[in-house]
Design a protein around this motif. Structure first.
Motif, PDB file in Angstrom:
ATOM      1  N   ARG A  64       0.851  -1.193   0.000  1.00  0.00           N
ATOM      2  CA  ARG A  64       0.000   0.000   0.000  1.00  0.00           C
ATOM      3  C   ARG A  64       0.885   1.240   0.000  1.00  0.00           C
ATOM      4  O   ARG A  64       2.022   1.232   0.470  1.00  0.00           O
ATOM      5  N   GLY A  65       0.326   2.345  -0.521  1.00  0.00           N
ATOM      6  CA  GLY A  65       1.056   3.607  -0.545  1.00  0.00           C
ATOM      7  C   GLY A  65       1.996   3.696  -1.731  1.00  0.00           C
ATOM      8  O   GLY A  65       2.053   2.824  -2.590  1.00  0.00           O
ATOM      9  N   GLY A  66       2.753   4.788  -1.747  1.00  0.00           N
ATOM     10  CA  GLY A  66       3.636   5.043  -2.871  1.00  0.00           C
ATOM     11  C   GLY A  66       2.941   5.862  -3.941  1.00  0.00           C
ATOM     12  O   GLY A  66       1.740   6.139  -3.863  1.00  0.00           O
ATOM     13  N   LEU A  67       3.696   6.229  -4.950  1.00  0.00           N
ATOM     14  CA  LEU A  67       3.160   7.038  -6.037  1.00  0.00           C
ATOM     15  C   LEU A  67       2.519   6.134  -7.082  1.00  0.00           C
ATOM     16  O   LEU A  67       3.112   5.155  -7.529  1.00  0.00           O
ATOM     17  N   ALA A  68       1.307   6.490  -7.481  1.00  0.00           N
ATOM     18  CA  ALA A  68       0.569   5.671  -8.439  1.00  0.00           C
ATOM     19  C   ALA A  68       1.314   5.569  -9.767  1.00  0.00           C
ATOM     20  O   ALA A  68       1.844   6.566 -10.283  1.00  0.00           O
ATOM     21  N   GLY A  69       1.364   4.368 -10.306  1.00  0.00           N
ATOM     22  CA  GLY A  69       1.944   4.160 -11.627  1.00  0.00           C
ATOM     23  C   GLY A  69       3.452   4.235 -11.686  1.00  0.00           C
ATOM     24  O   GLY A  69       4.020   4.304 -12.774  1.00  0.00           O
ATOM     25  N   THR A  70       4.122   4.184 -10.540  1.00  0.00           N
ATOM     26  CA  THR A  70       5.590   4.296 -10.545  1.00  0.00           C
ATOM     27  C   THR A  70       6.284   3.016 -10.088  1.00  0.00           C
ATOM     28  O   THR A  70       7.506   3.005  -9.952  1.00  0.00           O
ATOM     29  N   GLY A  71       5.526   1.970  -9.804  1.00  0.00           N
ATOM     30  CA  GLY A  71       6.142   0.735  -9.355  1.00  0.00           C
ATOM     31  C   GLY A  71       6.704   0.794  -7.950  1.00  0.00           C
ATOM     32  O   GLY A  71       7.712   0.162  -7.653  1.00  0.00           O
ATOM     33  N   GLY A  72       6.065   1.563  -7.084  1.00  0.00           N
ATOM     34  CA  GLY A  72       6.475   1.594  -5.682  1.00  0.00           C
ATOM     35  C   GLY A  72       7.403   2.733  -5.305  1.00  0.00           C
ATOM     36  O   GLY A  72       8.003   2.698  -4.224  1.00  0.00           O
ATOM     37  N   ASN A  73       7.547   3.738  -6.149  1.00  0.00           N
ATOM     38  CA  ASN A  73       8.402   4.886  -5.805  1.00  0.00           C
ATOM     39  C   ASN A  73       7.754   5.743  -4.719  1.00  0.00           C
ATOM     40  O   ASN A  73       6.530   5.769  -4.559  1.00  0.00           O
ATOM     41  N   VAL A  74       8.606   6.473  -3.977  1.00  0.00           N
ATOM     42  CA  VAL A  74       8.129   7.439  -2.990  1.00  0.00           C
ATOM     43  C   VAL A  74       8.801   8.784  -3.247  1.00  0.00           C
ATOM     44  O   VAL A  74       9.809   8.862  -3.943  1.00  0.00           O
ATOM     45  N   ARG A  75       8.233   9.833  -2.688  1.00  0.00           N
ATOM     46  CA  ARG A  75       8.856  11.161  -2.697  1.00  0.00           C
ATOM     47  C   ARG A  75       8.541  11.818  -1.364  1.00  0.00           C
ATOM     48  O   ARG A  75       8.042  11.167  -0.442  1.00  0.00           O
ATOM     49  N   ASP A  76       8.832  13.097  -1.234  1.00  0.00           N
ATOM     50  CA  ASP A  76       8.682  13.814   0.027  1.00  0.00           C
ATOM     51  C   ASP A  76       7.304  13.574   0.652  1.00  0.00           C
ATOM     52  O   ASP A  76       6.264  13.808   0.020  1.00  0.00           O
ATOM     53  N   ASP A  77       7.308  13.056   1.897  1.00  0.00           N
ATOM     54  CA  ASP A  77       6.098  12.798   2.681  1.00  0.00           C
ATOM     55  C   ASP A  77       5.207  11.688   2.108  1.00  0.00           C
ATOM     56  O   ASP A  77       4.019  11.606   2.455  1.00  0.00           O
ATOM     57  N   VAL A  78       5.747  10.844   1.274  1.00  0.00           N
ATOM     58  CA  VAL A  78       5.005   9.689   0.746  1.00  0.00           C
ATOM     59  C   VAL A  78       5.655   8.408   1.273  1.00  0.00           C
ATOM     60  O   VAL A  78       6.883   8.282   1.261  1.00  0.00           O
ATOM     61  N   THR A  79       4.823   7.473   1.747  1.00  0.00           N
ATOM     62  CA  THR A  79       5.307   6.208   2.304  1.00  0.00           C
ATOM     63  C   THR A  79       4.724   5.040   1.525  1.00  0.00           C
ATOM     64  O   THR A  79       3.555   5.059   1.140  1.00  0.00           O
ATOM     65  N   ARG A  80       5.569   4.040   1.309  1.00  0.00           N
ATOM     66  CA  ARG A  80       5.080   2.769   0.781  1.00  0.00           C
ATOM     67  C   ARG A  80       5.458   1.670   1.771  1.00  0.00           C
ATOM     68  O   ARG A  80       6.576   1.645   2.293  1.00  0.00           O
ATOM     69  N   THR A  81       4.499   0.730   2.001  1.00  0.00           N
ATOM     70  CA  THR A  81       4.699  -0.359   2.961  1.00  0.00           C
ATOM     71  C   THR A  81       4.286  -1.685   2.353  1.00  0.00           C
ATOM     72  O   THR A  81       3.224  -1.788   1.730  1.00  0.00           O
ATOM     73  N   LEU A  82       5.116  -2.693   2.551  1.00  0.00           N
ATOM     74  CA  LEU A  82       4.762  -4.067   2.222  1.00  0.00           C
ATOM     75  C   LEU A  82       4.541  -4.835   3.526  1.00  0.00           C
ATOM     76  O   LEU A  82       5.338  -4.716   4.467  1.00  0.00           O
ATOM     77  N   THR A  83       3.461  -5.621   3.573  1.00  0.00           N
ATOM     78  CA  THR A  83       3.131  -6.450   4.734  1.00  0.00           C
ATOM     79  C   THR A  83       3.166  -7.909   4.312  1.00  0.00           C
ATOM     80  O   THR A  83       2.512  -8.297   3.338  1.00  0.00           O
ATOM     81  N   PHE A  84       3.907  -8.722   5.052  1.00  0.00           N
ATOM     82  CA  PHE A  84       4.095 -10.129   4.711  1.00  0.00           C
ATOM     83  C   PHE A  84       3.196 -11.024   5.556  1.00  0.00           C
ATOM     84  O   PHE A  84       2.881 -10.705   6.698  1.00  0.00           O
ATOM     85  N   GLY A  85       2.832 -12.171   4.994  1.00  0.00           N
ATOM     86  CA  GLY A  85       1.927 -13.091   5.655  1.00  0.00           C
ATOM     87  C   GLY A  85       2.541 -13.831   6.821  1.00  0.00           C
ATOM     88  O   GLY A  85       1.820 -14.422   7.628  1.00  0.00           O
ATOM     89  N   LYS A  86       3.875 -13.827   6.943  1.00  0.00           N
ATOM     90  CA  LYS A  86       4.572 -14.458   8.059  1.00  0.00           C
ATOM     91  C   LYS A  86       5.880 -13.714   8.258  1.00  0.00           C
ATOM     92  O   LYS A  86       6.316 -12.982   7.360  1.00  0.00           O
ATOM     93  N   PRO A  87       6.540 -13.863   9.403  1.00  0.00           N
ATOM     94  CA  PRO A  87       7.818 -13.166   9.622  1.00  0.00           C
ATOM     95  C   PRO A  87       8.872 -13.601   8.600  1.00  0.00           C
ATOM     96  O   PRO A  87       8.996 -14.780   8.264  1.00  0.00           O
ATOM     97  N   VAL A  88       9.617 -12.619   8.109  1.00  0.00           N
ATOM     98  CA  VAL A  88      10.673 -12.869   7.127  1.00  0.00           C
ATOM     99  C   VAL A  88      11.901 -12.049   7.503  1.00  0.00           C
ATOM    100  O   VAL A  88      11.814 -11.076   8.248  1.00  0.00           O
ATOM    101  N   THR A  89      13.049 -12.441   6.977  1.00  0.00           N
ATOM    102  CA  THR A  89      14.210 -11.558   6.947  1.00  0.00           C
ATOM    103  C   THR A  89      14.398 -11.129   5.500  1.00  0.00           C
ATOM    104  O   THR A  89      14.013 -11.845   4.571  1.00  0.00           O
ATOM    105  N   ALA A  90      14.980  -9.960   5.295  1.00  0.00           N
ATOM    106  CA  ALA A  90      15.008  -9.400   3.944  1.00  0.00           C
ATOM    107  C   ALA A  90      16.354  -8.756   3.630  1.00  0.00           C
ATOM    108  O   ALA A  90      17.063  -8.280   4.518  1.00  0.00           O
TER     109      ALA A  90
END
Length: 229
Positions: A64-90
């Motif tokens: 959820r979040g991020g700039l529309a149509g940019t494939g997950g990019n963010v800019r000033d005061d914009v947040t993108r978050t991924l939530t996983f179905g179980k705990p992971v290391t990344a």
């Protein structure tokens, strides 16, 4: 008397054979339990720009979040978050911090539990605020073009269920996460031979009871014949 002795020896031989079967059945049962209880870690790619997905080994995520149509990019005061179905290391890279077009030098903040692996020469990293910033000359990108091609690498220090990136300065400049790989545990399927192992264990256990009955019968017969003699 010799017949009685022979019967007792035969009974002891049967006892040893059936007790060996008991041991084999118990070992098979224990071995089967060990196979079904263990889990194997796997590492798989996850698309930072996708709002939902499932890996080949069944890990689900939502974005959820991020700039529309940019494939997950963010800019000033914009947040993108991924939530996983179980705990992971990344492990992942943060791309495209710059100071192009005279904007203030771009910065992005990462979520808790993230540590630096490799810092781009044109980036700075503050582990206390978890902010990654561009430090090159204002009005230029890292490679002197509009690409802003800085790449700093990170990993998580502990299992997480969320990963986020927030733009904290830089105006309309954009940054993003790429090459995101997550590691999680996969419980293996129960082997098809497991029911056979279990049956062997149960049969062997039943055999133990049979051994006790046979031995008791043989001994009683021996005592009777001795008394008659």
């Amino acid at each position: 008397m010799s017949n009685t002795s022979h019967e007792i020896k035969s009974g002891r031989g049967l006892l040893r054979a059936r007790m060996a079967a008991v041991g084999l059945g118990a070992a098979l049962l224990l071995g089967t339990g060990a196979m079904t209880a263990s889990a194997a870690p796997v590492t798989e790619p996850v698309s930072w720009g996708s709002n939902s997905g499932t890996t080949a080994n069944g890990l689900t995520w939502t974005g959820r979040g991020g700039l529309a149509g940019t494939g997950g990019n963010v800019r000033d005061d914009v947040t993108r978050t991924l939530t996983f179905g179980k705990p992971v290391t990344a492990t992942f890279d943060v791309h495209n911090l710059n100071g192009f077009d005279g904007a203030s030098r771009e910065c992005a903040q990462l979520s808790p539990g993230v540590v630096l692996v490799r810092l781009d020469p044109d980036n700075t990293w503050n582990p206390n605020t978890r902010q990654l910033c561009y430090r090159g000359a204002q009005g230029t990108s890292a490679d002197g073009s509009t690409n802003g091609n800085t790449v700093s690498s990170f990993r998580t220090s502990e299992p997480i269920t969320q990963l986020s990136l927030t733009g904290t300065s830089g105006g309309n400049r954009q940054s993003t996460i790429r090459d995101l790989y997550v590691t999680h545990d996969v419980q293996p399927a129960v082997p098809m031979v497991a029911p056979a192992f279990a049956a062997a264990g149960l049969l062997a256990t039943g055999a133990a009871a049979g051994v006790r009955r046979v031995r008791s019968t043989k001994l009683d017969a021996a005592r009777t014949m001795t008394t008659k003699a």
